[in-house]
Design an enzyme around this catalytic site. Structure first.
Site, PDB file in Angstrom:
ATOM      1  CG  PHE A  35      -1.816   1.298   1.140  1.00  8.65           C
ATOM      2  CD1 PHE A  35      -2.988   1.307   0.397  1.00  8.65           C
ATOM      3  CD2 PHE A  35      -1.419   2.481   1.755  1.00  8.65           C
ATOM      4  CE1 PHE A  35      -3.757   2.459   0.285  1.00  8.65           C
ATOM      5  CE2 PHE A  35      -2.177   3.640   1.643  1.00  8.65           C
ATOM      6  CZ  PHE A  35      -3.352   3.632   0.908  1.00  8.65           C
ATOM      7  CG  ASP A  61       5.741   4.118   1.871  1.00 10.88           C
ATOM      8  OD1 ASP A  61       5.727   4.905   2.832  1.00 10.88           O
ATOM      9  OD2 ASP A  61       4.755   3.941   1.119  1.00 10.88           O
ATOM     10  CE  LYS A  99      -0.976   7.284   6.663  1.00  8.70           C
ATOM     11  NZ  LYS A  99      -0.689   6.095   5.876  1.00  8.70           N
TER      12      LYS A  99
HETATM   13  C1  LIG Z   1      -0.862   6.189   4.316  1.00  5.24           C
HETATM   14  C2  LIG Z   1       0.218   5.631   3.487  1.00  5.24           C
HETATM   15  C3  LIG Z   1       0.530   6.183   2.227  1.00  5.24           C
HETATM   16  C4  LIG Z   1      -0.287   7.283   1.585  1.00  5.24           C
HETATM   17  O1  LIG Z   1      -0.327   8.453   2.331  1.00  5.24           O
HETATM   18  P1  LIG Z   1      -1.487   9.535   2.028  1.00  5.24           P
HETATM   19  O2  LIG Z   1      -1.109  10.710   2.891  1.00  5.24           O
HETATM   20  O3  LIG Z   1      -2.779   8.899   2.453  1.00  5.24           O
HETATM   21  O4  LIG Z   1      -1.454   9.835   0.589  1.00  5.24           O
HETATM   22  C5  LIG Z   1       1.597   5.648   1.528  1.00  5.24           C
HETATM   23  N1  LIG Z   1       2.323   4.646   2.029  1.00  5.24           N
HETATM   24  C6  LIG Z   1       2.058   4.077   3.234  1.00  5.24           C
HETATM   25  C7  LIG Z   1       2.922   2.969   3.744  1.00  5.24           C
HETATM   26  C8  LIG Z   1       0.986   4.539   3.996  1.00  5.24           C
HETATM   27  O5  LIG Z   1       0.694   3.960   5.162  1.00  5.24           O
END
Ligand SMILES: *Cc1c(COP(=O)(O)O)cnc(C)c1O
Length: 408
Positions: free
Chosen positions: A143, A228, A257
């Site tokens: 994700f 990520d 985040k």
């Molecule tokens: C939440 C998340 C994203 C996307 O972030 P947004 O601010 O919602 O666009 C990408 N990678 C990971 C691992 C995430 O948990």
């Protein structure tokens, strides 16, 4: 029967808001630290932290002060001009990540897109890959966000159905399978992008040595490694970044985040000059990226993590919480996994859907969210205390002891 304010609001949202989420039936109208409150004055412990965007706790006083102070001085300039906040924040985040340069964006998905563009550009300009042939290796059940390019390599039909045509140039291989990665590398591979723990997939923790192995493959084949850390970063797992559990040095760190301190979206990627140096003026950007208000908030968000030693807290409280959940002997629980304060509880098939449990927990004042039908994620703000964890454990214990096994 007259409806209360929460019911009115939920109905209003259902009527006027697109139905792209399926929230638990609770309306939050106030919050502080790990606690949130609904319009009727019921209090709940937040064990989701907005998917780890509220690591510092709701409305941390130092972050809110930074927000208010900066709002009184300067909020937005665009990058057409310099401002007095972005350079200071860039240096702070560079120091925090151990990298030489920062490229700021807003949402996590934008930071991921930035990392993908960086890897491709580096591939053509530095590695010498033939035009439009670049390949990036990603993992099953990933994700990374919701843009068309990012969902192009999702394997979740909910994320992809009816959104094609998709962006080419990605190879999806099984997570935690180094052999598959090695096999997928070609002369056109420019990067590997990976979550150090797959949060949305259900807090899937890879084998020890997986990230180290990715680093080795990346070095051997002259490929960039992008981690990520949007969900796992900023102390969540008991390290500043989850990749530090394996002592690796990725080429690109993707952040979002909790970088926004639970206030608003701030994202960025960090890398050294030989990588981020591929960008020249006009080749990438964002109107709000690096805005003074965001930089002030994100600087405070990092200061709070460091000053309040949240990395140690997450490690210590995470272990305490995880041990406590593991001690709940329930035939409904298949296994408990995670790192620090990012914990997934995997249910046995006979237990019924995870939503039953998150709903029951909510009724008892504990908010968390299911991922898929059989996993519950617990990720409280890192400011949680031992007593509060004890209280949560008692609630979790009660719910697992009482929720009836439904007929399926
Ligand atoms: C939440 C998340 C994203 C996307 O972030 P947004 O601010 O919602 O666009 C990408 N990678 C990971 C691992 C995430 O948990």
């Amino acid at each position: 029967m007259s409806r209360n304010r929460s019911e009115e609001l939920m109905e209003m949202e259902h009527e006027y808001g697109a139905h792209n989420y399926h929230p638990l039936e609770v309306v939050i109208s106030k919050a502080e630290g790990i606690w949130v409150e609904d319009p009727e004055g019921r209090r709940y412990m937040d064990m989701l932290s907005a998917y780890s965007a509220v690591n510092q706790g709701h409305r941390h006083p130092k972050i809110i002060k930074a927000l208010k102070d900066q709002a009184d001085i300067l909020t937005l300039t665009s990058r057409a001009f310099f401002n007095d906040r972005w350079p200071v924040f860039a240096k702070k985040l560079a120091d925090f990540t151990g990298k030489e340069m920062i490229l700021p964006m807003n949402t996590g998905a934008e930071a991921v897109e930035t990392a993908l563009k960086t890897m491709r550009k580096w591939g053509y300009m530095v590695k010498g890959v033939e035009k439009d042939k670049a390949e990036i290796i990603v993992f099953e059940n990933n994700f990374h966000g919701r843009t068309i390019t990012i969902i192009s390599f999702s394997i979740d039909p909910d994320a992809t159905d009816y959104y094609g045509p998709f962006t080419p140039g990605f190879k999806v291989v099984p997570y935690d399978d180094l052999e598959a990665v090695e096999k997928a590398v070609t002369k056109n591979t420019v990067g590997i992008m990976v979550e150090p723990i797959q949060g949305e997939a259900g807090v899937v923790v890879p084998s020890d040595g997986f990230l180290k192995g990715l680093e080795t493959i990346a070095r051997k084949h002259n490929v960039l490694l992008a981690i990520d850390e949007i969900q796992t970063g900023f102390c969540r797992t008991g390290k500043n970044f989850a990749f530090q559990h394996e002592g690796i040095d990725p080429d690109i760190i993707i952040m979002g985040k909790a970088l926004g301190g639970g206030v608003f979206p701030v994202s960025a990627i960090a890398a050294n000059k030989d990588v981020l140096g591929v960008f020249k003026p006009g080749t990438h950007g964002s109107t709000f990226g690096g805005n003074p208000l965001a930089c002030a908030v994100a600087s405070a968000a990092i200061d709070v993590l460091v000053d309040e030693k949240m990395v140690e807290r997450a490690a210590e409280m995470g272990k305490y919480f995880m041990d406590g959940i593991k001690a709940i002997q329930s035939p409904k629980i298949k296994l408990v996994r995670g790192k620090g304060l990012l914990i997934g509880v995997v249910l046995n098939e006979s237990a019924g859907k995870a939503r039953l449990y998150t709903t029951a927990l909510k009724e008892k004042g504990l908010l968390c969210k299911e991922t898929h039908d059989w996993i519950i994620r617990f990720a409280p703000p890192l400011v949680i205390t031992k007593q509060e964890i004890d209280q949560a454990l008692k609630t979790i214990q009660e719910v697992f002891a009482s929720t009836p096994i439904p007929c399926v």
